[in-house]
Design an enzyme around this catalytic site. Structure first.
Site, PDB file in Angstrom:
ATOM      1  N   LYS A 190      40.069  55.347  35.304  1.00  0.00           N
ATOM      2  CA  LYS A 190      41.242  55.694  36.106  1.00  0.00           C
ATOM      3  C   LYS A 190      40.974  57.075  36.696  1.00  0.00           C
ATOM      4  O   LYS A 190      41.432  58.095  36.181  1.00  0.00           O
ATOM      5  CB  LYS A 190      42.492  55.679  35.211  1.00  0.00           C
ATOM      6  CG  LYS A 190      43.785  55.511  35.959  1.00  0.00           C
ATOM      7  CD  LYS A 190      44.912  55.187  34.998  1.00  0.00           C
ATOM      8  CE  LYS A 190      46.275  55.324  35.641  1.00  0.00           C
ATOM      9  NZ  LYS A 190      46.547  54.396  36.743  1.00  0.00           N
TER      10      LYS A 190
HETATM   11  N1  PPE Z   1      45.897  48.833  38.553  1.00  0.00           N
HETATM   12  C1  PPE Z   1      45.947  50.048  39.140  1.00  0.00           C
HETATM   13  C2  PPE Z   1      45.095  50.320  40.315  1.00  0.00           C
HETATM   14  C3  PPE Z   1      46.808  51.019  38.621  1.00  0.00           C
HETATM   15  O1  PPE Z   1      46.847  52.210  39.203  1.00  0.00           O
HETATM   16  C4  PPE Z   1      47.608  50.716  37.499  1.00  0.00           C
HETATM   17  C5  PPE Z   1      48.547  51.739  36.949  1.00  0.00           C
HETATM   18  C6  PPE Z   1      47.511  49.435  36.911  1.00  0.00           C
HETATM   19  C7  PPE Z   1      46.627  48.528  37.461  1.00  0.00           C
HETATM   20  C8  PPE Z   1      48.284  49.043  35.686  1.00  0.00           C
HETATM   21  O2  PPE Z   1      47.798  49.699  34.554  1.00  0.00           O
HETATM   22  P1  PPE Z   1      48.734  50.082  33.312  1.00  0.00           P
HETATM   23  O3  PPE Z   1      49.622  51.179  33.776  1.00  0.00           O
HETATM   24  O4  PPE Z   1      47.797  50.476  32.252  1.00  0.00           O
HETATM   25  O5  PPE Z   1      49.529  48.865  32.958  1.00  0.00           O
HETATM   26  N2  PPE Z   1      49.021  52.678  37.881  1.00  0.00           N
HETATM   27  C9  PPE Z   1      49.597  53.935  37.452  1.00  0.00           C
HETATM   28  C10 PPE Z   1      49.746  54.907  38.594  1.00  0.00           C
HETATM   29  C11 PPE Z   1      50.754  54.572  39.617  1.00  0.00           C
HETATM   30  C12 PPE Z   1      50.972  55.692  40.615  1.00  0.00           C
HETATM   31  O6  PPE Z   1      51.499  55.383  41.707  1.00  0.00           O
HETATM   32  O7  PPE Z   1      50.680  56.853  40.332  1.00  0.00           O
HETATM   33  C13 PPE Z   1      50.897  53.715  36.711  1.00  0.00           C
HETATM   34  O8  PPE Z   1      51.482  52.649  36.787  1.00  0.00           O
HETATM   35  O9  PPE Z   1      51.321  54.637  36.017  1.00  0.00           O
END
Ligand code: PPE
Length: 305
Positions: free
Chosen positions: A157
């Site tokens: 990330k």
């Molecule tokens: N894909 C991406 C690209 C992504 O950024 C997130 C979280 C997810 C999947 C889901 O992952 P999880 O949160 O572990 O379930 N995105 C984070 C950032 C969003 C933002 O706009 O800043 C979040 O949801 O916190």
């Protein structure tokens, strides 16, 4: 503007207005930052952080991939998160830890730039709007693909990955949609700009597998567990673009997005064009869990003492 009193920076609580970095910081020029998004919810027994250990592990892994050593232990980071929530006096929180390469020298190699760490917490409502949680969002398939394997690792990330997300999101908004779904390098379904995706067809639940250039979400993992506990079959596999249009239900999962139903894709109605019944059941179980009302999942919650 993000409403938060104090931000934890490199071991100290700093006033919001003084939490600054140098313009020559490596991360500003080359995207060398790694972060997490974590939510804390209000329960009867106080504020509880959802899957804290898994988020902290992923932060360390994102950094490890980029040969970046966080100068704190996991326990120290967790304590700093508790302290930041407490000092800001908030009951629910979106928690954003960020590790970044700071200022020393420029040039691509980050090795000589200090590893800096900050933690901010604030109250962040529904990511795609409060109404979206019940009514669903209108999305498009993006003309931008997600990162191909061996280009930039989507399992990390990293700040730089979100340039891809920005292209997907801006294109979707510009064209009147709420969000975009990106395909992977091979043209199969990957994920939203900041969410994972689930497809429901004939009572079975599908999600793109880890090879489809998606971040493997912690909410996604929780959804899979909840859905299986509810008796649904969940399959992680390659998903074609056209199966989006013919699905009975679609929804996004993510820390910020939580569980957000999708009403249409490219103006084609999904099911009845509203939140579907299986999505609703999973959502219900999920939000019950975040309130600490589903004891089965209490091991996912860490209470802020
Ligand atoms: N894909 C991406 C690209 C992504 O950024 C997130 C979280 C997810 C999947 C889901 O992952 P999880 O949160 O572990 O379930 N995105 C984070 C950032 C969003 C933002 O706009 O800043 C979040 O949801 O916190």
């Amino acid at each position: 503007m993000i409403d938060t009193k104090k931000i934890w920076m490199n071991g100290e609580m700093i006033d919001h207005d003084n939490a600054k970095v140098h313009v020559l910081s490596h991360a500003m020029h080359y995207g060398s930052s790694f972060f997490e998004g974590i939510r804390a919810y209000k329960t009867e027994e106080g504020t509880a952080i959802f899957r804290l250990d898994e988020h902290i592990d992923r932060l360390y892994n994102s950094c490890k991939i980029y040969r970046t050593e966080i100068p704190y232990t996991k326990e120290e980071i967790k304590k700093a998160i508790f302290d930041t929530i407490k000092i800001n006096g908030i009951k629910t929180a979106y928690i954003r830890p960020l590790v970044y390469r700071g200022y020393n020298s420029l040039g691509v190699d980050p090795s000589n730039c200090p590893v800096e760490t900050m933690i901010a917490t604030w109250e962040w409502g529904a990511y795609l709007g409060e109404e979206a949680l019940t009514k669903g969002v209108d999305v498009c398939v993006s003309s931008w693909r997600r990162l191909a394997p061996n280009t930039m690792p989507t399992a990390a990330k990293a700040g730089g990955n979100y340039l891809s997300s920005q292209l997907i999101k801006m294109e979707a908004l510009e064209n009147g949609y709420d969000e975009g779904i990106a395909l992977d390098y091979s043209g199969n379904v990957s994920e939203g700009s900041g969410e994972n995706l689930f497809v429901i067809s004939n009572g079975k639940i599908y999600s793109p597998q880890s090879g489809s250039s998606a971040l493997i979400g912690i909410t996604r993992d929780s959804v899979i567990t909840i859905a299986r506990d509810l008796g649904y079959e969940v399959v992680e596999e390659t998903i074609s673009r056209e199966s989006l249009y013919t699905a009975d239900e679609l929804f996004f999962s993510g820390t910020a997005a939580e569980i957000t139903p999708i009403a249409s894709v490219d103006k084609i109605k999904i099911g009845r064009g509203q939140r579907g019944p299986i999505t609703e059941k999973i959502q219900e179980a999920f939000f019950e869990m975040t309130k600490g009302e589903n004891i089965k999942y209490n091991s996912w919650l860490t209470w802020v003492k």
